[in-house]
Design an enzyme around this catalytic site. Structure first.
Site, PDB file in Angstrom:
ATOM      1  N   SER A 206       0.838  -1.198   0.000  1.00  0.00           N
ATOM      2  CA  SER A 206       0.000   0.000   0.000  1.00  0.00           C
ATOM      3  C   SER A 206       0.872   1.248   0.000  1.00  0.00           C
ATOM      4  O   SER A 206       2.070   1.177  -0.284  1.00  0.00           O
ATOM      5  CB  SER A 206      -0.931  -0.021   1.211  1.00  0.00           C
ATOM      6  OG  SER A 206      -1.905   0.986   1.099  1.00  0.00           O
ATOM      7  N   ASN A 207       0.316   2.405   0.326  1.00  0.00           N
ATOM      8  CA  ASN A 207       1.099   3.646   0.397  1.00  0.00           C
ATOM      9  C   ASN A 207       0.610   4.506   1.555  1.00  0.00           C
ATOM     10  O   ASN A 207      -0.314   4.133   2.266  1.00  0.00           O
ATOM     11  CB  ASN A 207       1.046   4.392  -0.937  1.00  0.00           C
ATOM     12  CG  ASN A 207      -0.378   4.708  -1.329  1.00  0.00           C
ATOM     13  OD1 ASN A 207      -1.094   5.391  -0.607  1.00  0.00           O
ATOM     14  ND2 ASN A 207      -0.812   4.183  -2.462  1.00  0.00           N
TER      15      ASN A 207
END
Ligand code: CTP
Length: 397
Positions: A206-207
């Site tokens: 993810s980020n």
């Protein structure tokens, strides 16, 4: 700001923030509203009914019956164009959420057919208590419009969330409801937040996106009169209004599917999500056991913004974001062309207070017409309002 001719009931409950209601009622009357004030017994210990009856130019109501006379709560509920309950103490919130009806204020709430606005006020721990949050959720489900609490110094000496909105903000909420905002009648579709790309049943890629900017845009669009759908990736951020249709998604492909299904109905589409650029070629069906090293094959996700750029009609307005570290202007302009967007909002990473996770942001707008506009560092809520004001002047009427 005008509230000319509007009939407003102001319900005051027992909280120190009741002192702000003298100014609020004064401002409402000045803005042209006809105001009737209802106070709970507890409220009268914080501010006198005499102050409020003088300012509202109408007797303050507080009991279900007085001098053998019954106060007609049904009539009051029908009379009003809007009912503002401010401050709403934790105790009163709980009563409202549960349909308790042991005073005039709660009886009028149950009888009101007009929209109800509630501005909570309490100490930080009371505000964050799961029972208060549950009550807020219940009230939102019941279509009550919650006016967000502020952050700051509290009467207890503690600092945090729980402060009631300021009088001018309370008025703004009512005025926005009564006046047709610049996006009145428009349908807005926004995606926001990160996406999670599963590696196996327990891990993902993810980020750092929190979705704050996209949520602020969705809330601002709703307050400007638009009908808003928000497609939100996994984030712990709360959406503070129930005036938004919320669709929760996990992965880039889920977000893509929802956006493709919904975009035809939208006049304005804003892609603010930090969609993962890559996803797993193959997701393991069982937890991958630890080894000295692990190689995972990634494939590119579909670019939602670029795909919409190919599909939208000339009547629709498409907005994308760009996050660059170098040659910002060049890349933003390139993105505008390549993704066929009407507007690219460039996030400046030069400012330490802007971007991922911060409550503030600084952006530059690049419009298809060649126009550029810089918005200096402000809260994400203020930036969202400015962006939407700008867009509303560019959209086809
Ligand atoms: N975006 C999208 N779908 C993706 C990736 C990005 O819709 N799979 C959108 C984002 O929501 C944002 C815009 O594209 O509005 C910019 O994303 P960014 O990753 O900065 O742009 P790219 O062109 O994908 O990346 P690069 O700068 O590497 O060219």
């Amino acid at each position: 700001m005008s509230l000319k001719g509007k009939k407003i009931i102001v319900g005051i409950t027992g909280s120190i923030a009741a002192y702000k209601m003298a100014i609020t009622v004064r401002l409402m009357v000045k803005a042209g509203a006809e105001v009737k004030v209802i106070m709970t017994d507890a409220a009268t210990r914080f501010i006198t009914p005499l102050t409020l009856s003088t300012l509202s130019k109408s007797p303050v109501l507080s009991a279900l019956s007085e001098d053998a006379q019954w106060s007609n709560h049904v009539e009051l509920g029908l009379w009003a164009d809007a009912f503002l309950i401010a401050p709403a103490s934790a105790n009163s919130l709980s009563k409202l959420a549960n349909g308790a009806c042991d005073n005039l204020l709660t009886a009028v709430y149950l009888s009101a057919r007009c929209p109800v606005f509630v501005a909570p006020a309490m100490d930080v721990d009371m505000w964050h208590h799961p029972s208060t949050q549950r009550n807020i959720q219940t009230l939102q489900n019941d279509k009550v419009r919650i006016i967000p609490v502020g952050k700051g110094e509290l009467a207890s000496g503690l600092s945090g969330e729980g402060r009631m909105a300021e009088p001018e903000e309370l008025l703004q909420y009512l005025a926005n409801y009564f006046t047709k905002g610049p996006l009145h009648g428009k349908r807005v579709l926004i995606n926001a937040g990160p996406t999670q790309e599963a590696i196996d049943p327990v891990r993902y890629i993810s980020n750092h996106s929190t979705g704050k900017m996209g949520i602020a845009l969705a809330e601002a669009a709703a307050s400007m009169g638009a009908k808003v759908s928000l497609v939100l990736g996994p984030t712990s951020q709360q959406v503070k209004t129930n005036a938004i249709e919320l669709v929760r998604v996990q992965s880039a492909s889920e977000m893509y599917a929802v956006m493709m299904k919904q975009y035809t109905k939208a006049d304005l589409i804003i892609c603010s999500a930090a969609v993962a650029d890559y996803t797993l070629k193959q997701v393991a069906s069982q937890k991958i056991k630890k080894t000295d090293s692990l190689g995972i094959a990634l494939v590119k996700t579909k670019d939602i913004l670029a795909e919409l750029g190919k599909k939208i009609s000339r009547k629709q307005y498409l907005v994308g974001f760009a996050l660059e570290t170098n040659d910002e202007e060049h890349y933003a302009k390139d993105k505008l062309k390549r993704k066929n967007a009407n507007l690219i909002i460039l996030n400046s990473l030069q400012d330490p207070q802007a971007g991922f996770g911060h409550d503030t942001n600084a952006v530059t707008l690049f419009e298809k017409s060649g126009e550029t506009k810089k918005l200096a560092l402000k809260t994400k809520v203020e930036i969202a309002e400015e962006i939407l004001q700008y867009i509303s002047t560019k959209m086809k009427k």
